[in-house]
Scaffold this motif. Structure first.
Motif, PDB file in Angstrom:
ATOM      1  N   TYR A  85       0.816  -1.218   0.000  1.00 43.70           N
ATOM      2  CA  TYR A  85       0.000   0.000   0.000  1.00 43.70           C
ATOM      3  C   TYR A  85       0.845   1.261   0.000  1.00 43.70           C
ATOM      4  N   ASN A  86       2.013   1.229   0.649  1.00 42.96           N
ATOM      5  CA  ASN A  86       2.902   2.388   0.604  1.00 42.96           C
ATOM      6  C   ASN A  86       3.338   2.692  -0.817  1.00 42.96           C
ATOM      7  N   MET A  87       3.717   1.657  -1.556  1.00 42.68           N
ATOM      8  CA  MET A  87       4.195   1.871  -2.921  1.00 42.68           C
ATOM      9  C   MET A  87       3.059   2.324  -3.843  1.00 42.68           C
ATOM     10  N   ILE A  88       1.860   1.778  -3.632  1.00 39.24           N
ATOM     11  CA  ILE A  88       0.714   2.223  -4.423  1.00 39.24           C
ATOM     12  C   ILE A  88       0.437   3.701  -4.148  1.00 39.24           C
ATOM     13  N   ASP A  89       0.455   4.089  -2.867  1.00 40.93           N
ATOM     14  CA  ASP A  89       0.161   5.477  -2.486  1.00 40.93           C
ATOM     15  C   ASP A  89       1.249   6.436  -2.936  1.00 40.93           C
ATOM     16  N   VAL A  90       2.523   6.026  -2.762  1.00 37.13           N
ATOM     17  CA  VAL A  90       3.628   6.881  -3.212  1.00 37.13           C
ATOM     18  C   VAL A  90       3.566   7.055  -4.725  1.00 37.13           C
ATOM     19  N   GLY A  91       3.325   5.957  -5.439  1.00 35.64           N
ATOM     20  CA  GLY A  91       3.210   6.027  -6.893  1.00 35.64           C
ATOM     21  C   GLY A  91       2.058   6.922  -7.316  1.00 35.64           C
ATOM     22  N   ASN A  92       0.944   6.800  -6.616  1.00 36.39           N
ATOM     23  CA  ASN A  92      -0.221   7.631  -6.916  1.00 36.39           C
ATOM     24  C   ASN A  92       0.108   9.111  -6.741  1.00 36.39           C
ATOM     25  N   GLY A  93       0.782   9.434  -5.633  1.00 34.29           N
ATOM     26  CA  GLY A  93       1.140  10.826  -5.375  1.00 34.29           C
ATOM     27  C   GLY A  93       2.141  11.368  -6.364  1.00 34.29           C
ATOM     28  N   VAL A  94       3.204  10.585  -6.613  1.00 35.95           N
ATOM     29  CA  VAL A  94       4.230  11.005  -7.575  1.00 35.95           C
ATOM     30  C   VAL A  94       3.636  11.124  -8.973  1.00 35.95           C
TER      31      VAL A  94
END
Length: 402
Positions: A338-347
């Motif tokens: 979920y961290n990588m999904i959220d970071v990717g979403n933000g970036v």
């Protein structure tokens, strides 16, 4: 004995899935409505951006403390804490008559949602037989898909026909139902025993489980592409003179639902490659068609491809990550995903938005197609390398036995 071990649709699994559905409903109902609410309270477009950014940042931040929370309270009660925070936020929005209060509540909601989503995914893996994990997580995710399909439209309908107070009452009721279903589940009160080395893990190790670096990279790339669709699809429709952009999400949700009914079983029977490879190709094609869409037919075709790809890749990568770690590390694997999904979403939202400002919104989806091409090539390289490593290990064993 085999039938008992392989049973998927237990009372706990069903209640847990329903509970997760209600939790996500309380999240999705606010996506289209809170921006309107904050503007009504005198906020600006910058405040609308902060509304999402604060929520995502807090969800990521709290996942750094997943191991600590599980060690102190156990998975069961730490999940209760997350759900209670979501309940408090939903109930308190009605009192947020100023922008600072509303943004403060987004902190509370983000922390609760970050805890809850991590623990729901980790605990449901314990409830699913290993032989049916791909299928089970696929079905579990259908609840999230259902919430994504119904809750945003329901939220807009409530605001248009009733009031924001009614919206907050419905969202609060959704969180209460999530907690009620959770209390009816027989979740063991286990506490993860962390070693001294795990307790002293670095900042990067808390963001990404070290054993899942490659899978985390795939989740990051996937998240970037998701961000492009969630934030800019309506603007692309305007640019291409396509009416009713909401049809994209209806078709997309239907295809996500259908894909999850099938791909989980294939994952369990054949392995991740049989799901991730075709899913990635379909997802990539969806962006190619989307970038060239100039009619509703092309728009809906792209939506279907996107939905089938999304519904295939998301649970497959998530299940693959769970399968690669021991039970005690499943919460860390869930946090990583979920961290990588959220970071990717933000970036992705920031970078692709800047790209759109210079080249137009279609460029976002050409770029997303390229990113998924990198995803595909990286995964193919991983498979080839894994086969060579296996062959080398077998050759080494044979040499030793000679």
């Amino acid at each position: 004995m085999t039938t008992t071990i392989s049973k998927l649709w237990t009372k706990d699994f069903i209640l847990f899935t329903i509970s997760n559905t209600f939790l996500f409903s309380g999240f999705h109902i606010f996506l289209p409505t809170l921006p309107i609410y904050i503007l009504n309270q005198g906020g600006t477009s910058t405040d609308v951006g902060l509304l999402s950014a604060i929520f995502v940042f807090c969800a990521i931040l709290i996942r750094f403390f997943t191991d600590y929370g599980i060690k102190k309270w156990g998975k069961k009660y730490y999940l209760y804490i997350g759900c209670i925070l979501c309940f408090i936020a939903a109930l308190s929005y009605i009192l947020a008559t100023t922008v600072p209060r509303l943004l403060s509540l987004r902190v509370v909601h983000g922390l609760g949602f970050g805890i809850a989503t991590t623990l729901y995914a980790a605990i449901v893996t314990d409830l699913i037989p290993k032989s049916r994990r791909g299928e089970g997580i696929g079905y579990f995710g259908l609840g999230t898909t259902l919430a994504m399909a119904i809750a945003p439209g329901l939220g807009v309908w409530i605001v248009d026909n009733f009031s924001f107070s009614s919206l907050f009452m419905v969202a609060t009721a959704s969180q209460i139902l999530a907690l009620l279903c959770l209390t009816l589940c027989s979740i063991p009160d286990d506490r993860a025993v962390l070693t001294e080395k795990q307790a002293e893990s670095s900042f990067i190790d808390k963001l990404i489980e070290p054993k899942l670096l490659f899978q985390a990279l795939l989740a990051l790339l996937f998240g970037i592409c998701i961000g492009g669709v969630l934030n800019f699809i309506a603007l692309l429709a305007q640019e291409a003179h396509i009416a009713n952009a909401g049809a994209f999400f209806l078709m997309c949700t239907l295809c996500i639902f259908l894909s999850r009914l099938v791909t989980g079983r294939i994952f369990d029977q054949k392995g991740p490659a049989w799901v991730i490879l075709p899913g990635t190709i379909i997802f990539l094609l969806g962006f190619v068609v989307l970038a060239q869409s100039r009619s509703m037919t092309a728009f809906l075709t792209a939506s279907a491809l996107y939905g089938f790809g999304y519904g295939t890749i998301f649970p497959a990568v998530q299940t693959w990550m769970f399968n690669l770690v021991p039970p005690v590390k499943r919460s860390a694997a869930s946090a990583t995903f979920y961290n990588m999904i959220d970071v990717g979403n933000g970036v992705g939202s920031i970078a692709l938005g800047m790209l759109a400002g210079k080249l137009g919104y279609a460029s976002i989806y050409w770029c997303s197609a390229i990113i998924m091409g990198i995803f595909l090539l990286s995964y193919i390289w991983f498979i080839i390398r894994a086969k060579y490593d296996l062959a080398d290990n077998l050759a080494e064993v044979e040499t030793r036995n000679m």
